[in-house]
Design an enzyme around this catalytic site. Structure first.
Site, mmCIF file in Angstrom:
data_model
loop_
_atom_site.group_PDB
_atom_site.id
_atom_site.type_symbol
_atom_site.label_atom_id
_atom_site.label_comp_id
_atom_site.label_asym_id
_atom_site.label_seq_id
_atom_site.Cartn_x
_atom_site.Cartn_y
_atom_site.Cartn_z
ATOM 1 N N ARG A 1 -13.713 -7.518 -1.689
ATOM 2 C CA ARG A 1 -13.077 -7.198 -0.394
ATOM 3 C C ARG A 1 -12.633 -5.733 -0.377
ATOM 4 O O ARG A 1 -12.032 -5.232 -1.327
ATOM 5 C CB ARG A 1 -11.880 -8.114 -0.175
ATOM 6 C CG ARG A 1 -11.137 -7.875 1.154
ATOM 7 C CD ARG A 1 -9.957 -6.943 0.983
ATOM 8 N NE ARG A 1 -9.106 -6.894 2.173
ATOM 9 C CZ ARG A 1 -8.082 -6.069 2.330
ATOM 10 N NH1 ARG A 1 -7.770 -5.225 1.364
ATOM 11 N NH2 ARG A 1 -7.366 -6.084 3.420
ATOM 12 N N GLY B 1 -10.454 -2.987 1.994
ATOM 13 C CA GLY B 1 -9.515 -2.926 3.118
ATOM 14 C C GLY B 1 -9.675 -1.666 3.944
ATOM 15 O O GLY B 1 -10.697 -0.967 3.882
ATOM 16 N N ASP B 2 -8.653 -1.373 4.702
ATOM 17 C CA ASP B 2 -8.700 -0.219 5.606
ATOM 18 C C ASP B 2 -8.443 1.106 4.899
ATOM 19 O O ASP B 2 -8.881 2.159 5.370
ATOM 20 C CB ASP B 2 -7.652 -0.384 6.708
ATOM 21 C CG ASP B 2 -6.234 -0.452 6.122
ATOM 22 O OD1 ASP B 2 -6.013 -1.278 5.216
ATOM 23 O OD2 ASP B 2 -5.365 0.321 6.556
ATOM 24 N N GLY C 1 -5.077 -4.845 6.442
ATOM 25 C CA GLY C 1 -6.220 -3.961 6.618
ATOM 26 C C GLY C 1 -7.267 -4.466 7.581
ATOM 27 O O GLY C 1 -7.878 -3.675 8.316
ATOM 28 N N THR D 1 -0.295 1.208 6.466
ATOM 29 C CA THR D 1 0.063 0.120 5.570
ATOM 30 C C THR D 1 0.183 -1.148 6.398
ATOM 31 O O THR D 1 0.660 -1.100 7.528
ATOM 32 C CB THR D 1 1.377 0.411 4.817
ATOM 33 O OG1 THR D 1 1.669 -0.685 3.947
ATOM 34 C CG2 THR D 1 2.544 0.633 5.756
ATOM 35 N N GLY D 2 -0.290 -2.223 5.835
ATOM 36 C CA GLY D 2 -0.282 -3.480 6.578
ATOM 37 C C GLY D 2 -1.589 -4.218 6.370
ATOM 38 O O GLY D 2 -2.302 -3.978 5.393
ATOM 39 N N THR E 1 0.836 -1.200 0.000
ATOM 40 C CA THR E 1 0.000 0.000 0.000
ATOM 41 C C THR E 1 0.873 1.254 0.000
ATOM 42 O O THR E 1 1.973 1.237 0.550
ATOM 43 C CB THR E 1 -0.876 -0.021 1.272
ATOM 44 O OG1 THR E 1 -1.788 -1.104 1.171
ATOM 45 C CG2 THR E 1 -1.631 1.273 1.484
HETATM 46 N N1 GLY Z 1 -3.710 -1.981 4.092
HETATM 47 C C1 GLY Z 1 -4.169 -2.312 2.816
HETATM 48 C C2 GLY Z 1 -5.141 -3.376 2.765
HETATM 49 O O1 GLY Z 1 -5.161 -4.228 3.631
HETATM 50 O O2 GLY Z 1 -5.932 -3.394 1.856
#
Ligand code: GLY
Length: 214
Positions: A181, A183-184, A207, A204-205, A153
């Site tokens: 899906r 993410g965060d 989500g 980043t990581g 990310t």
């Molecule tokens: N942090 C990005 C995701 O998990 O989509």
């Protein structure tokens, strides 16, 4: 008068798949571009949007051009921006064939009454604007060059000379994620947040963990 700018180009195993000197050179070029905006008195919001746009255009990151495919081989992208001076925010989730999701997220903020648009609705909105569309080959073209296993990310946070904060984040999500899906990154308060009274955040990581921890 001072300013600050931080960017990220992905955690996880990306550094094992792209030579570190290439990543560092790319990040430094993006930082230099953002710095120029802030040095001239530009806004934190413009700086983070521009930095993430450049990171989306570089195929070494899992965002924009370098996005990884979902389990069906499709590219579904998430992005968000937030202006800490006004608490305005914009986000897009699960969008396809959009060259720069971060720019579309900004337009959601600036041109609609909403904060987030997803999927076909977001793409329909994009078609009413001067949004740059790409074909799936735009992503596939980049894919074979780099072994794609990680979650790289991209994001940026900044404080401008007026003291205003901003954040922006963009991602292709997780490798082989389920279609649909989200993410965060596009969730304001999870992967992206900015408030002049507090701080600016771009995550980043994994989500799913950020979403639960808010
Ligand atoms: N942090 C990005 C995701 O998990 O989509």
């Amino acid at each position: 008068m001072s300013f600050s700018l931080m960017i990220h180009g992905g955690a996880g195993t990306r550094s094992e798949t792209v030579p570190e000197n290439i990543v560092i050179a790319s990040l430094n070029a993006v930082l230099a571009h953002g710095r120029t905006i802030l040095e001239k008195g530009g806004s934190a919001f413009d700086a983070v949007t521009e930095c993430v746009r450049l990171l989306e255009d570089d195929p070494i990151y899992n965002a924009g051009r370098g996005a990884i495919a979902n389990a069906n081989g499709d590219y579904e992208l998430d992005a968000a921006v937030m202006n800490g001076a006004t608490l305005e925010a914009g986000a897009v989730a699960c969008v396809r064939n959009i060259k720069n999701p971060v720019l579309l997220a900004r337009q959601v903020m600036e041109k609609t009454k909403h904060v987030m648009l997803a999927g076909p609705g977001a793409e329909e909105f994009a078609r009413t604007l001067n949004t740059e569309f790409v074909t799936p080959g735009y992503f596939q073209e980049a894919a074979p060059k780099i072994k794609r296993e990680s979650h790289g990310t991209v994001g940026a946070v900044a404080k401008d000379m007026q003291g205003n904060l901003a954040a922006a984040t963009s991602t292709g999500g997780w490798s082989a994620k389920m279609p649909g899906r989200i993410g965060d990154a596009p969730l304001i308060g999870s992967g992206t947040y900015a408030d002049n009274a507090g701080c600016a955040v771009s995550c980043t990581g994994h989500g799913e963990l950020f979403i639960r921890a808010n």
